[in-house]
Motif scaffolding. Sequence first.
Motif, PDB file in Angstrom:
ATOM      1  N   ASN A  99       0.850  -1.187   0.000  1.00 39.58           N
ATOM      2  CA  ASN A  99       0.000   0.000   0.000  1.00 39.58           C
ATOM      3  C   ASN A  99       0.884   1.234   0.000  1.00 39.58           C
ATOM      4  OD1 ASN A  99      -1.334   2.223   1.911  1.00 39.58           O
ATOM      5  ND2 ASN A  99      -2.866   1.243   0.643  1.00 39.58           N
ATOM      6  N   SER A 100       0.457   2.253  -0.767  1.00 35.92           N
ATOM      7  CA  SER A 100       1.306   3.436  -0.924  1.00 35.92           C
ATOM      8  C   SER A 100       1.493   4.186   0.390  1.00 35.92           C
ATOM      9  CB  SER A 100       0.721   4.365  -1.983  1.00 35.92           C
ATOM     10  OG  SER A 100      -0.583   4.747  -1.617  1.00 35.92           O
ATOM     11  N   THR A 101       0.558   4.069   1.322  1.00 33.32           N
ATOM     12  CA  THR A 101       0.699   4.762   2.597  1.00 33.32           C
ATOM     13  C   THR A 101       1.351   3.870   3.647  1.00 33.32           C
ATOM     14  OG1 THR A 101      -1.433   5.754   2.073  1.00 33.32           O
ATOM     15  CG2 THR A 101      -0.551   6.193   4.263  1.00 33.32           C
ATOM     16  N   GLU A 102       0.929   2.611   3.686  1.00 32.22           N
ATOM     17  CA  GLU A 102       1.314   1.747   4.798  1.00 32.22           C
ATOM     18  C   GLU A 102       2.446   0.780   4.499  1.00 32.22           C
ATOM     19  OE1 GLU A 102       0.319   1.446   8.220  1.00 32.22           O
ATOM     20  OE2 GLU A 102       0.185   3.467   7.435  1.00 32.22           O
ATOM     21  N   GLY A 103       2.851   0.717   3.215  1.00 25.44           N
ATOM     22  CA  GLY A 103       3.983  -0.148   2.875  1.00 25.44           C
ATOM     23  C   GLY A 103       3.578  -1.578   2.565  1.00 25.44           C
ATOM     24  N   VAL A 104       4.567  -2.451   2.721  1.00 26.98           N
ATOM     25  CA  VAL A 104       4.435  -3.803   2.184  1.00 26.98           C
ATOM     26  C   VAL A 104       3.564  -4.703   3.071  1.00 26.98           C
ATOM     27  CG1 VAL A 104       6.474  -4.668   3.360  1.00 26.98           C
ATOM     28  CG2 VAL A 104       5.890  -5.552   1.126  1.00 26.98           C
ATOM     29  N   ILE A 105       2.924  -5.685   2.452  1.00 27.25           N
ATOM     30  CA  ILE A 105       2.128  -6.658   3.203  1.00 27.25           C
ATOM     31  C   ILE A 105       2.998  -7.913   3.360  1.00 27.25           C
ATOM     32  CG2 ILE A 105       0.015  -8.087   3.131  1.00 27.25           C
ATOM     33  CD1 ILE A 105      -0.673  -5.099   1.473  1.00 27.25           C
ATOM     34  N   ASP A 158      -6.123   9.895   4.411  1.00 26.55           N
ATOM     35  CA  ASP A 158      -5.290  11.079   4.607  1.00 26.55           C
ATOM     36  C   ASP A 158      -4.563  11.503   3.338  1.00 26.55           C
ATOM     37  OD1 ASP A 158      -6.053  11.166   7.246  1.00 26.55           O
ATOM     38  OD2 ASP A 158      -4.383   9.922   7.920  1.00 26.55           O
ATOM     39  N   ARG A 159      -4.198  10.500   2.529  1.00 21.97           N
ATOM     40  CA  ARG A 159      -3.461  10.839   1.290  1.00 21.97           C
ATOM     41  C   ARG A 159      -4.358  10.585   0.096  1.00 21.97           C
ATOM     42  NH1 ARG A 159       2.637   9.116   1.164  1.00 21.97           N
ATOM     43  NH2 ARG A 159       2.053   9.458  -0.989  1.00 21.97           N
ATOM     44  N   PRO A 160      -4.541  11.600  -0.750  1.00 25.44           N
ATOM     45  CA  PRO A 160      -5.460  11.423  -1.882  1.00 25.44           C
ATOM     46  C   PRO A 160      -4.973  10.390  -2.901  1.00 25.44           C
ATOM     47  CG  PRO A 160      -4.362  13.563  -1.975  1.00 25.44           C
ATOM     48  CD  PRO A 160      -3.990  12.946  -0.673  1.00 25.44           C
ATOM     49  N   ASP A 161      -3.658  10.099  -2.900  1.00 25.06           N
ATOM     50  CA  ASP A 161      -3.136   9.130  -3.875  1.00 25.06           C
ATOM     51  C   ASP A 161      -3.022   7.726  -3.266  1.00 25.06           C
ATOM     52  OD1 ASP A 161      -1.176   9.688  -2.086  1.00 25.06           O
ATOM     53  OD2 ASP A 161       0.447   9.866  -3.535  1.00 25.06           O
ATOM     54  N   ASN A 162      -3.714   7.503  -2.158  1.00 24.68           N
ATOM     55  CA  ASN A 162      -3.664   6.206  -1.481  1.00 24.68           C
ATOM     56  C   ASN A 162      -4.049   5.072  -2.442  1.00 24.68           C
ATOM     57  OD1 ASN A 162      -3.564   4.392   0.673  1.00 24.68           O
ATOM     58  ND2 ASN A 162      -5.735   4.688   1.163  1.00 24.68           N
ATOM     59  N   SER A 163      -3.134   4.145  -2.670  1.00 27.43           N
ATOM     60  CA  SER A 163      -3.464   3.048  -3.582  1.00 27.43           C
ATOM     61  C   SER A 163      -2.823   1.755  -3.077  1.00 27.43           C
ATOM     62  CB  SER A 163      -2.990   3.361  -5.002  1.00 27.43           C
ATOM     63  OG  SER A 163      -1.608   3.590  -4.998  1.00 27.43           O
ATOM     64  N   THR A 164      -3.386   0.640  -3.502  1.00 27.98           N
ATOM     65  CA  THR A 164      -2.854  -0.664  -3.110  1.00 27.98           C
ATOM     66  C   THR A 164      -2.544  -1.459  -4.365  1.00 27.98           C
ATOM     67  OG1 THR A 164      -4.005  -0.689  -0.992  1.00 27.98           O
ATOM     68  CG2 THR A 164      -3.358  -2.821  -1.844  1.00 27.98           C
ATOM     69  N   ARG A 165      -1.434  -2.181  -4.312  1.00 30.96           N
ATOM     70  CA  ARG A 165      -1.033  -3.012  -5.432  1.00 30.96           C
ATOM     71  C   ARG A 165      -1.331  -4.467  -5.059  1.00 30.96           C
ATOM     72  NH1 ARG A 165       4.532  -4.847  -6.471  1.00 30.96           N
ATOM     73  NH2 ARG A 165       4.632  -5.588  -8.613  1.00 30.96           N
ATOM     74  N   PHE A 166      -1.948  -5.171  -5.992  1.00 33.99           N
ATOM     75  CA  PHE A 166      -2.290  -6.573  -5.782  1.00 33.99           C
ATOM     76  C   PHE A 166      -1.536  -7.408  -6.809  1.00 33.99           C
ATOM     77  CE2 PHE A 166      -5.712  -3.895  -4.438  1.00 33.99           C
ATOM     78  CZ  PHE A 166      -6.207  -4.485  -3.283  1.00 33.99           C
ATOM     79  N   LEU A 167      -1.256  -8.663  -6.446  1.00 33.61           N
ATOM     80  CA  LEU A 167      -0.598  -9.562  -7.389  1.00 33.61           C
ATOM     81  C   LEU A 167      -1.551 -10.681  -7.785  1.00 33.61           C
ATOM     82  CD1 LEU A 167       2.930  -9.906  -5.760  1.00 33.61           C
ATOM     83  CD2 LEU A 167       2.292  -8.528  -7.761  1.00 33.61           C
ATOM     84  N   ILE A 168      -1.425 -11.093  -9.030  1.00 29.03           N
ATOM     85  CA  ILE A 168      -2.185 -12.235  -9.525  1.00 29.03           C
ATOM     86  C   ILE A 168      -1.226 -13.419  -9.488  1.00 29.03           C
ATOM     87  CG2 ILE A 168      -3.636 -13.095 -11.407  1.00 29.03           C
ATOM     88  CD1 ILE A 168      -4.354 -10.198 -10.394  1.00 29.03           C
TER      89      ILE A 168
END
Length: 363
Positions: A146-152, A257-267
């Motif tokens: 996640n762009s705000t919280e980092g890696v899962i 809090d951040r307008p560009d908050n995004s999450t990357r998912f893997l297939i």
Amino acid sequence: MSDTPRDLEELRKRIDELDLDIMRLISERATCAQQVAEIKTERDPDAAFYRPEREAQVLRRIMALNQGPLDSEEMARLFREIMSACLALEQPIKVAYLGPEGTFTQQATLKHFGESAVSLPMAAIDEVFREVEAGAVNYGVVPVENSTEGVINHTLDSFMDSSLRISGEVVLRIHHHLLVGETTRRDKVSRIYSHPQSFAQCRKWLDAHFPHAERVPVSSNAEAARLVKTEWHSAAIAGDMAAKLYGLTRLAEKIEDRPDNSTRFLIIGSHEVPMSGEDKTSVVVAMRNQPGALHDLLEPFHRHQIDLTRLETRPSRSGVWNYVFFIDFKGHRDEPRVTAVLDEVRLRAAELKVLGSYPMGVL
Ligand SMILES: O=C(O)C(=O)C[C@]1(C(=O)O)C=C[C@@H](O)C=C1
């Protein structure tokens, strides 16, 4: 354009004609896809019907050629659904995702595979891996950063023990809303449920607007939404899918809090994906614990001018080495310069595992 009844009638007549043309063309396209499926089966009875590299090329081409008035992403989304329906005609595809229903991972699954895929919620990331490994489903979808919280970390750790490959990525803009049920007393919200990551992503907003409400962490945003349905003094932080699933309304929108908050998912899947033209490769590398190990690892990438897009370190669970690096970079493993780098890194590392080369996220 004037809005007289006559113009309106004429325009609607034209829309009816165009709809017929579009229907004919979609049907012709679907017939082509059926024929592609026949050829694939003739060539190889175990052939993969779903072709991520081809789908990425189709969508990129549409986006590049689109001339409006619909914007390119909107147009690509329409084609995403047409292709999803065409693939379902060839072979219905089954996808396991980190559930429950109503999570952002389900939203990412639909964004990537379209509505015609059969999607199945799993209770944990390892279960998604297990279902794909067992062949119970064709693919799996898990969040990775996640762009705000980092890696899962859980997802990265699961790759260490798995033989599965990455066959795609999808990036989702994450919008959180404060959701309430029909019976909620909006002026009396004293408890807020959400996933810990979502709390972290909305921390400032919550401090400013609900400093005294109890924050109760739960296993998913969808679970938060489910709980709120029956509690008149509670609210949930969750996304659109959860709101829709549990019939909740938005007390406040887009509270991240951040307008560009995004999450990357893997297939994740079991097939290797051929080159699409714009690809990424993910590898995991174990280095011995010695001075300069990170420099040794990165130097070949620099020399061959390969763009790193992510570098994560995880503690190794084996005693032989201490560092495990997850590296994403631009390029496909079949490209000569990538093969050259991987060969060099293999010589310097204690272990190198290519997790997959896959098309860069399009939508
Ligand atoms: O080109 C193929 O291999 C197809 O099966 C056709 C098609 C499409 O509808 O365009 C459908 C499914 C695949 O995942 C990729 C593309």
